[in-house]
Write an enzyme that holds these catalytic residues in place. Structure first.
Site, PDB file in Angstrom:
ATOM      1  CG  HIS A 102      -0.182   0.140   2.534  1.00 41.46           C
ATOM      2  ND1 HIS A 102       0.573  -0.892   3.045  1.00 41.46           N
ATOM      3  CD2 HIS A 102      -0.059   1.157   3.413  1.00 41.46           C
ATOM      4  CE1 HIS A 102       1.099  -0.514   4.190  1.00 41.46           C
ATOM      5  NE2 HIS A 102       0.755   0.723   4.444  1.00 41.46           N
ATOM      6  CB  SER A 103       1.294   4.273  -1.468  1.00 42.66           C
ATOM      7  OG  SER A 103       1.978   5.486  -1.232  1.00 42.66           O
TER       8      SER A 103
END
Lengths: 91, 162
Positions: free
Chosen positions: B67-68
């Site tokens: 994820h970011s």
């Protein structure tokens, strides 16, 4: 008892860690607030916290803080989190 | 929305073959892009996060949560699912090698919390996780998740006598 769960971005791994740390506190019957933070805000959040929970990779980035830094290997293992918190919380 | 509902066919790759962790994360990014949750840029951001902070997203044995952060590259909340035919090393001392990568995109800090709670429950159950890792279609993955959501899982941490 204030605990900060730290991850790189503050939306993913720290959220899982926060949820499981809350389960651990309930299992231990300890009152506490658990907050999720990203690595950018972690040092600020750690200033008022008792304990920082994070991964081995990020523990170095958190660096020296007054809170006790606990490294969690398996964020999904409530037993590991409970054991490590139990060793650190004076009751 | 339940975990299974968040995983349309376009979001799921099972028993995928990749050369390295970078390809595994790219595949997780593809699943987010193909269902309309993110733009390609988010995939680059996920890879950048790993370059910047190391393999901290490998948070359990065999499992990475790619994820970011919320950004313009996130169009809506979404999940993607990549199980690997052969596990790959991410460089995580505690939890390598990785067989399952879940991609996560969130537009803010709240909208995905319900699905994260469900995910936490699934990941805590080794038997369910093993079953999910060997599932060979999106429909299989969803049916296992639905079964678990309806309370037929082997056990949960809460009732393990702690």
């Amino acid at each position: 008892m204030k605990i900060v769960a730290v991850c790189g971005m503050g939306i993913g791994t720290s959220v899982l860690l926060k949820m499981n740390a809350e389960k651990a506190l309930r299992a231990m019957d300890v009152d506490g607030d658990v907050e999720a933070a990203d690595i950018g805000t972690a040092r600020g959040a750690a200033r008022t916290a008792d304990i920082v929970l994070t991964s081995a990779e990020l523990a170095e980035e958190v660096g020296e803080v007054s809170a006790k830094v606990i490294v969690i290997n398996n964020f999904t293992d409530v037993n590991e989190i409970t054991e490590k918190l139990d060793q650190s919380i004076e009751r | 929305m339940t975990l299974a509902e968040q995983l349309p066919d376009a979001a799921v790759a099972t028993r995928a073959t990749v050369r390295d962790w970078r390809e595994a994360v790219q595949l997780a990014g593809r699943g987010l892009v193909d269902q309309g949750a993110t733009t390609e840029r988010y995939t680059d951001e996920m890879l950048q996060a790993l370059d910047d902070h190391g393999p901290y997203i490998v948070i359990a044995p065999g499992f990475a949560l790619a994820h970011s952060r919320p950004s313009e590259a996130v169009l809506r909340a979404g999940l993607s699912w990549v199980s690997l035919a052969e596990p790959v090393e991410f460089g995580s001392e505690a939890n390598d090698p990785v067989s399952l990568v879940i991609g996560l995109a969130a537009p803010d800090h709240q909208s995905h919390l319900e699905v994260m709670a469900e995910l936490a429950g699934v990941l805590a159950d080794d038997a369910v996780l093993a079953e999910l890792m060997s599932a060979d279609s999106a429909a299989d993955v969803r049916s296992i998740l639905n079964r678990v959501a309806h309370g037929d899982a082997a056990s949960t941490p809460e009732d393990s006598g702690m």
